[in-house]
Design a protein around this motif. Structure first.
Motif, mmCIF file in Angstrom:
data_model
loop_
_atom_site.group_PDB
_atom_site.id
_atom_site.type_symbol
_atom_site.label_atom_id
_atom_site.label_comp_id
_atom_site.label_asym_id
_atom_site.label_seq_id
_atom_site.Cartn_x
_atom_site.Cartn_y
_atom_site.Cartn_z
ATOM 1 N N MET A 1 0.828 -1.205 0.000
ATOM 2 C CA MET A 1 0.000 0.000 0.000
ATOM 3 C C MET A 1 0.857 1.247 0.000
ATOM 4 N N SER A 2 2.109 1.144 -0.326
ATOM 5 C CA SER A 2 2.940 2.350 -0.406
ATOM 6 C C SER A 2 2.695 3.002 -1.753
ATOM 7 N N PHE A 3 3.015 4.249 -1.808
ATOM 8 C CA PHE A 3 2.742 4.951 -3.051
ATOM 9 C C PHE A 3 4.010 5.648 -3.507
ATOM 10 N N ASP B 1 3.399 0.787 5.731
ATOM 11 C CA ASP B 1 4.379 1.799 5.374
ATOM 12 C C ASP B 1 4.163 2.989 6.299
ATOM 13 N N GLN C 1 2.711 8.625 -9.379
ATOM 14 C CA GLN C 1 2.209 7.416 -10.044
ATOM 15 C C GLN C 1 0.832 7.072 -9.481
ATOM 16 N N ASP D 1 -12.365 10.859 -2.573
ATOM 17 C CA ASP D 1 -11.083 10.218 -2.284
ATOM 18 C C ASP D 1 -10.708 10.437 -0.806
ATOM 19 N N VAL E 1 -2.080 5.033 -7.809
ATOM 20 C CA VAL E 1 -2.080 4.015 -6.767
ATOM 21 C C VAL E 1 -3.054 2.934 -7.160
ATOM 22 N N SER E 2 -2.619 1.701 -7.052
ATOM 23 C CA SER E 2 -3.574 0.619 -7.320
ATOM 24 C C SER E 2 -3.652 -0.278 -6.118
ATOM 25 N N ALA E 3 -4.835 -0.727 -5.807
ATOM 26 C CA ALA E 3 -5.026 -1.596 -4.650
ATOM 27 C C ALA E 3 -6.248 -2.445 -4.885
ATOM 28 N N THR F 1 -7.505 9.200 0.234
ATOM 29 C CA THR F 1 -6.080 8.909 0.434
ATOM 30 C C THR F 1 -5.269 10.156 0.683
ATOM 31 N N MET G 1 -10.304 3.997 1.162
ATOM 32 C CA MET G 1 -9.781 4.641 -0.029
ATOM 33 C C MET G 1 -10.771 5.674 -0.568
ATOM 34 N N ASP H 1 2.633 6.355 5.266
ATOM 35 C CA ASP H 1 1.299 6.371 4.641
ATOM 36 C C ASP H 1 0.348 7.237 5.453
#
Lengths: 509, 125
Positions: free
Chosen positions: B1-3, B49, B7, B84, B9-11, B86, B78, B52
């Motif tokens: 789950m780090s970003f 992480d 880029q 959003d 983020v995919s989860a 995040t 999320m 995060d």
């Protein structure tokens, strides 16, 4: 320290390890007698009790008759002390002569023209007479300075000459001689009339002597003040270690400094404590017997037999060692427990004894209804109640030969006079102090020998190792250079101290 | 789950629909949140992480609407109703969850076990 030791043969002690035949065997306890004087207590103790073993070893020498060994010792002592006195007096005589020469030379320079050619001498004007005053005061200052620096009682006798002092003395001598030479040739021979010039010449001599004295101060006193080497001193018998920081000194001077500090920093040398480990090792090697199965003319040569024997012994000893560490552990735990028990009893006894003593105020002294005692009598009055506990404690910690009954009572009187608490009184018995704390006759080590591979007048260097030997033990000294320290600086602005608060809050929704 | 900044983020996420409950005068969901871009991420016990700054579920009350709907302790939220979660502050997250005129919130949550389950099921095929 080289001190006269004529009475040494009375108080020498025989430790178990030493086997020097030149020593005479005497009773270990001082002439004041054993601690409590009751013989029955001694029988109980099985631990090494010095009185038990030394009284039986006195063979035919009482305190009043001399054996052959004693005579040899005394004559040796006399030789030593006469030798020392000669050297010391020679030094003093030389320095006094040099001092007189130095002092009288300027005066001679001033007086001789008046004596030899007074009529031809030009009269001395005011400037010249002013110079007389300056000569007088400078000579006085020089006299005081020389007295302060050179005429001090010597701290130690060194094995070789002190190089700097010898150098300075030579320098002064050469200097004064050259002035006399010049004076004799240019002034006395030609009978110069310019008296002011002569006076100025004498003033210049005194100035130069004052500068030489400044040089002496820098060389003898100031140069070694800045620490340069760190010396690590270890005692060979029990490993007690201390570190000292010294400047650039010769090995003999460093040895003197170390010995002066030895008497105040190292705990007193106690031979009674050291016997335990030796007895352990001899015990477990003694039980091994080596049998030679091959026979003398067998397969191995003589060297091979010896080798195999020693290897066999070492291997067997290694196997044996597996059980003796157990013994050591339990023995030490038991000893520790016993010491603590005795210590507790001692502390209680002493505290209780001290409660009986009260200091009388001035007003009460007038109307004395009970007996008034001075500190010594007070000490004698409360001593018996704590004596037994104290003696048992000293026996357990093997310190009984360091303290006599007389010294304990003196210490007690001292503590009572100065309003000390029982804890303060006990402190000198519970912990072993430095050698200075005990009486002069306990200073078992007073005659020291410097053993060094490098010359003793050479300076200390990184990695110099030398030994200071006395009869009972050695002090091993190693030198390390203090590293060059490079300091860097970092500036912090006082306004730069800022903080933020970071939280983690939790909200329920 | 780090970003990685910049880029996408995919989860692997799970949809959870919570119906709010009336408790006295308030509508409650039955869980507590922690985290946010204005908070200290190193104190978060649930994140893998520690940088995060997402919103995490720090407590789920027993028998409440959130537990019934399938929300678990340590889940990272999320999205809430399309918003959003995040990169929001703690307070913004709270506001999005406690709107008075909504009585249903649809969350997208992610947790580590989801990724493992997906990976295992993919390996089986």
């Amino acid at each position: 320290m080289f001190l006269r030791e004529r009475s040494r043969d009375r108080h020498k002690s025989l430790s178990k390890e030493s086997s020097r035949s030149e020593k005479s065997v005497t009773i270990n306890a001082p002439p004041e007698g054993p601690l409590l004087g009751n013989q029955s207590v001694r029988g109980e103790e099985v631990q090494d009790d010095n009185w038990g073993e030394t009284t039986t070893a006195v063979t035919g020498t009482s305190e009043h008759s001399l054996s052959q060994e004693d005579i040899v010792c005394i004559s040796k002592d006399l030789d030593d002390s006469v030798g020392l006195d000669c050297k010391h007096y020679l030094n003093v005589a030389l320095s006094v002569i040099l001092g007189l020469v130095v002092l009288l030379t300027p005066l001679a320079f001033l007086i001789l023209p008046h004596l030899l050619w007074p009529d031809r001498l030009r009269a001395c004007g005011t400037a010249c007479e002013g110079l007389f005053i300056s000569v007088a005061f400078k000579l006085l200052i020089l006299l005081l300075a020389v007295w302060a620096l050179f005429f001090r009682p010597p701290r130690a006798g060194l094995p070789r000459i002190f190089i700097f002092q010898a150098l300075l003395a030579t320098l002064v001598l050469l200097f004064v001689l050259s002035y006399w030479l010049f004076y004799g040739v240019r002034i006395l021979d030609s009978q110069d009339e310019d008296y002011q010039g002569i006076v100025q010449y004498a003033v210049s001599l005194v100035d130069a002597l004052l500068f030489i004295h400044y040089l002496a101060v820098v060389l003898l006193e100031l140069r070694q003040l800045q620490p340069f080497f760190s010396l690590c001193v270890t005692r060979s018998t029990d490993g007690a270690t201390q570190h000292y920081n010294l400047g650039q000194l010769s090995i003999q001077r460093a040895a003197v400094v170390i010995l002066e500090n030895y008497y105040k920093d190292f705990p007193v040398h106690n031979p009674a404590i050291l016997t335990a480990s030796k007895s352990r090792t001899t015990k477990h090697l003694a039980g091994l017997k080596v049998y030679n199965v091959d026979g003398p003319g067998g397969n191995n040569g003589a060297a091979g037999i010896a080798q195999s024997q020693s290897r066999a012994m070492i291997a067997a000893a290694a196997r044996r060692r597996d059980s003796s560490h157990n013994e050591l552990y339990y023995e030490e735990a038991e000893h520790e427990r016993r010491v603590r028990k005795r210590r507790a009893r001692l502390v209680v006894a002493v505290e209780e004894a001290f409660t009986h003593i009260h200091r009388m105020q001035e007003a009460e002294q007038k109307k004395a209804s009970v007996d008034v005692m001075d500190p010594r009598e007070a000490a004698q009055a409360i001593f018996p109640s704590m004596a037994r506990a104290l003696q048992k404690y000293l026996r357990t910690t093997r310190q009984q030969h360091l303290h006599s009954m007389e010294s304990i009572q003196q210490h007690l009187a001292f503590c009572i006079t100065n309003n000390m608490t029982p804890k303060a009184f006990l402190e000198s018995y519970l912990t072993t102090g430095p050698t200075l704390q005990y009486g002069k006759d306990r200073w078992l080590a007073r005659h020291w020998t410097l053993v060094s591979e490098a010359s003793v007048t050479s300076g200390l260097k990184d990695g110099t190792i030398f030994l200071l030997k006395c009869i009972d033990f050695n002090l091993v000294v190693t030198t390390k250079k203090i590293p060059y320290i490079q300091l860097a600086e970092e500036f912090i602005d006082p306004k730069s101290h800022k903080f933020v608060l970071r939280l983690q809050s939790e909200t329920s929704v | 789950m780090s970003f990685i900044p910049g880029q996408p983020v995919s989860a692997v996420v799970q949809r959870i629909e919570i119906h709010k409950l009336y408790e006295g005068d308030n509508l409650i969901l039955g869980f507590s949140i922690g985290g946010g871009i204005d908070q200290d991420p190193t104190q978060n016990p649930f994140s893998e992480d520690k940088t995060d700054k997402g919103i995490y579920v720090t407590r789920v009350s027993k028998g409440g609407p959130a537990e019934v709907a399938g929300l678990r302790l340590g889940d990272k939220i999320m999205q809430v109703n399309g918003w959003d979660m995040t990169m929001v502050t703690h307070d913004q997250a709270r506001k999005k969850l406690t709107k008075k005129n909504e009585d249903v919130v649809r969350l997208l949550v992610t947790r580590k076990s989801l990724e493992e389950t997906v990976r295992q099921s993919m390996m089986q095929h």
